[in-house]
Design a protein around this motif. Structure first.
Motif, PDB file in Angstrom:
ATOM      1  N   GLY A 105       1.072  -1.491   0.331  1.00  0.00           N
ATOM      2  CA  GLY A 105      -0.173   0.250  -0.172  1.00  0.00           C
ATOM      3  C   GLY A 105       0.737   1.857  -0.428  1.00  0.00           C
ATOM      4  N   SER A 106       0.013   2.225   0.749  1.00  0.00           N
ATOM      5  CA  SER A 106       0.427   3.945   0.805  1.00  0.00           C
ATOM      6  C   SER A 106       2.176   3.833   1.295  1.00  0.00           C
ATOM      7  CB  SER A 106       0.205   4.462   1.428  1.00  0.00           C
ATOM      8  OG  SER A 106      -1.673   4.257   0.791  1.00  0.00           O
ATOM      9  N   TRP A 107       2.673   2.862   2.541  1.00  0.00           N
ATOM     10  CA  TRP A 107       3.985   3.073   3.009  1.00  0.00           C
ATOM     11  C   TRP A 107       5.055   2.594   2.000  1.00  0.00           C
ATOM     12  CZ3 TRP A 107       6.644   5.434   6.803  1.00  0.00           C
ATOM     13  CH2 TRP A 107       5.427   5.640   8.076  1.00  0.00           C
ATOM     14  N   ALA A 108       4.329   1.720   0.924  1.00  0.00           N
ATOM     15  CA  ALA A 108       5.587   0.565   0.267  1.00  0.00           C
ATOM     16  C   ALA A 108       5.500   1.572  -1.286  1.00  0.00           C
ATOM     17  CB  ALA A 108       4.689  -0.450  -0.348  1.00  0.00           C
ATOM     18  N   SER A 109       4.654   2.039  -1.251  1.00  0.00           N
ATOM     19  CA  SER A 109       4.852   3.155  -2.894  1.00  0.00           C
ATOM     20  C   SER A 109       5.598   4.083  -2.000  1.00  0.00           C
ATOM     21  CB  SER A 109       2.989   3.623  -3.358  1.00  0.00           C
ATOM     22  OG  SER A 109       2.462   4.630  -2.207  1.00  0.00           O
ATOM     23  N   ILE A 110       5.559   5.326  -0.637  1.00  0.00           N
ATOM     24  CA  ILE A 110       6.475   5.584  -0.336  1.00  0.00           C
ATOM     25  C   ILE A 110       7.491   6.186  -0.130  1.00  0.00           C
ATOM     26  CG2 ILE A 110       6.040   7.428   1.956  1.00  0.00           C
ATOM     27  CD1 ILE A 110       3.032   7.125   2.186  1.00  0.00           C
ATOM     28  N   SER A 111       7.917   4.494   0.172  1.00  0.00           N
ATOM     29  CA  SER A 111       9.309   3.811   0.334  1.00  0.00           C
ATOM     30  C   SER A 111      10.480   4.146  -0.784  1.00  0.00           C
ATOM     31  CB  SER A 111       9.290   2.571   0.837  1.00  0.00           C
ATOM     32  OG  SER A 111       8.780   2.806   2.715  1.00  0.00           O
ATOM     33  N   TYR A 112       9.258   3.491  -2.042  1.00  0.00           N
ATOM     34  CA  TYR A 112       9.857   3.433  -3.042  1.00  0.00           C
ATOM     35  C   TYR A 112       9.803   4.598  -4.427  1.00  0.00           C
ATOM     36  CZ  TYR A 112       9.972  -1.914  -2.090  1.00  0.00           C
ATOM     37  OH  TYR A 112      10.416  -2.879  -1.699  1.00  0.00           O
ATOM     38  N   ASP A 125      -6.967   8.267  -8.151  1.00  0.00           N
ATOM     39  CA  ASP A 125      -5.985   9.235  -9.143  1.00  0.00           C
ATOM     40  C   ASP A 125      -4.848   9.241  -7.911  1.00  0.00           C
ATOM     41  OD1 ASP A 125      -7.291  10.684 -10.714  1.00  0.00           O
ATOM     42  OD2 ASP A 125      -8.241  12.366  -9.850  1.00  0.00           O
ATOM     43  N   THR A 126      -4.984   9.117  -6.619  1.00  0.00           N
ATOM     44  CA  THR A 126      -3.821   8.825  -5.525  1.00  0.00           C
ATOM     45  C   THR A 126      -3.602   7.306  -5.654  1.00  0.00           C
ATOM     46  OG1 THR A 126      -5.153   9.476  -4.073  1.00  0.00           O
ATOM     47  CG2 THR A 126      -3.078   7.962  -3.031  1.00  0.00           C
ATOM     48  N   GLN A 127      -4.024   6.218  -6.463  1.00  0.00           N
ATOM     49  CA  GLN A 127      -3.372   5.173  -6.533  1.00  0.00           C
ATOM     50  C   GLN A 127      -2.796   5.333  -7.967  1.00  0.00           C
ATOM     51  OE1 GLN A 127      -3.242   2.714  -4.710  1.00  0.00           O
ATOM     52  NE2 GLN A 127      -4.807   2.556  -3.700  1.00  0.00           N
ATOM     53  N   TRP A 128      -2.423   6.450  -8.863  1.00  0.00           N
ATOM     54  CA  TRP A 128      -2.095   6.458  -9.957  1.00  0.00           C
ATOM     55  C   TRP A 128      -0.826   7.102  -9.671  1.00  0.00           C
ATOM     56  CZ3 TRP A 128      -2.013   4.323 -14.360  1.00  0.00           C
ATOM     57  CH2 TRP A 128      -1.454   4.990 -15.522  1.00  0.00           C
ATOM     58  N   ARG A 129      -0.833   8.176  -8.954  1.00  0.00           N
ATOM     59  CA  ARG A 129      -0.103   9.140  -9.207  1.00  0.00           C
ATOM     60  C   ARG A 129       0.979   8.447  -7.890  1.00  0.00           C
ATOM     61  NH1 ARG A 129      -3.773  12.997  -7.258  1.00  0.00           N
ATOM     62  NH2 ARG A 129      -3.939  12.065  -5.315  1.00  0.00           N
ATOM     63  N   ASP A 130       0.767   6.949  -6.734  1.00  0.00           N
ATOM     64  CA  ASP A 130       1.766   6.310  -6.367  1.00  0.00           C
ATOM     65  C   ASP A 130       1.794   4.960  -7.465  1.00  0.00           C
ATOM     66  OD1 ASP A 130       0.859   7.770  -3.701  1.00  0.00           O
ATOM     67  OD2 ASP A 130      -0.417   5.338  -3.504  1.00  0.00           O
ATOM     68  N   ILE A 131       1.532   4.775  -8.176  1.00  0.00           N
ATOM     69  CA  ILE A 131       2.970   4.037  -9.313  1.00  0.00           C
ATOM     70  C   ILE A 131       3.051   4.505 -10.390  1.00  0.00           C
ATOM     71  CG2 ILE A 131       1.245   3.029 -11.699  1.00  0.00           C
ATOM     72  CD1 ILE A 131      -1.416   2.100 -10.376  1.00  0.00           C
ATOM     73  N   VAL A 132       2.851   5.965 -11.128  1.00  0.00           N
ATOM     74  CA  VAL A 132       3.575   6.667 -11.258  1.00  0.00           C
ATOM     75  C   VAL A 132       5.023   7.096 -10.767  1.00  0.00           C
ATOM     76  CG1 VAL A 132       3.442   8.930 -13.134  1.00  0.00           C
ATOM     77  CG2 VAL A 132       1.774   7.553 -13.068  1.00  0.00           C
ATOM     78  N   GLY A 133       4.893   7.149  -8.885  1.00  0.00           N
ATOM     79  CA  GLY A 133       5.891   7.851  -8.809  1.00  0.00           C
ATOM     80  C   GLY A 133       6.531   7.085  -8.060  1.00  0.00           C
ATOM     81  N   VAL A 134       6.324   5.519  -8.121  1.00  0.00           N
ATOM     82  CA  VAL A 134       7.140   4.683  -7.731  1.00  0.00           C
ATOM     83  C   VAL A 134       7.940   3.817  -9.414  1.00  0.00           C
ATOM     84  CG1 VAL A 134       7.353   1.610  -7.827  1.00  0.00           C
ATOM     85  CG2 VAL A 134       6.020   3.544  -6.072  1.00  0.00           C
TER      86      VAL A 134
END
Length: 182
Positions: A25-32, A141-150
């Motif tokens: 989830g979010s913690w993983a996407s934030i970390s990467y 949109d939050t999921q998409w931003r996380d995906i693109v960020g990673v």
């Protein structure tokens, strides 16, 4: 309680009970990927009924960690959470699903240093794939931003064959192509 302290408390409880886990989830996407705020901690756990009570006991009042509910969730392989009512923070525990992808991503989890502690986290490829599955259902949109960020932060290190292979198997090829073009 600060969220990172709750994360570390949850990891300690899982380690003490001998429960295999992976942060997702979010913690993983934030970390990467890219930093952002989040209101929960998501953990995939391979939890048995015998371990459920020990996990619940690791979160005494004021936490809401109903041992009976956690035991039932473990027996039925269902989602449950632990909540700190004083702060509203929560840990969402997701069962390790019995699917090829779930088993593969769990087997590929990695040790990552977070706040000075080595913890198990899904790989960046599996974070992307997992979030693409969530995005496919919600178009958040939050999921998409996380995906693109990673993707943007990790793309030079990613196993693209693995990523593309699972995208095909999971029906995510078009979405993954959009990510790679962003």
């Amino acid at each position: 309680m600060e969220q990172h302290r709750l994360l570390l408390q949850a990891i300690e409880a899982l380690d003490q009970a001998g429960i295999p886990y992976a942060i997702t989830g979010s913690w993983a996407s934030i970390s990467y990927g890219m930093p952002r705020t989040t209101h929960d901690i998501d953990i995939v756990a391979d939890l048995t009924v015998d371990q459920a009570r020990q996990l619940a006991q690791a979160f005494p009042p004021p936490f809401y960690a109903d041992a009976v509910w956690i035991e039932e969730a473990a027996a039925l392989k269902q989602f449950f959470n632990v909540i700190d009512p004083t702060t509203g923070l929560k840990v969402d525990f997701w069962p390790l699903e019995d699917t090829d992808f779930a088993r593969e991503r769990f087997a590929r989890r990695q040790r990552v240093s977070v706040f000075g502690k080595d913890i198990w986290m899904l790989s960046p490829e599996d974070v992307i794939l997992s979030k693409l599955l969530w995005y496919q259902q919600s178009e958040s949109d939050t999921q998409w931003r996380d995906i693109v960020g990673v993707w943007r932060v990790q793309q030079e290190k990613l196993d693209l064959d693995y990523l593309r292979g699972w995208a095909v198997r999971l029906g995510l090829t078009d979405l993954l192509e959009r990510v790679t073009q962003s």
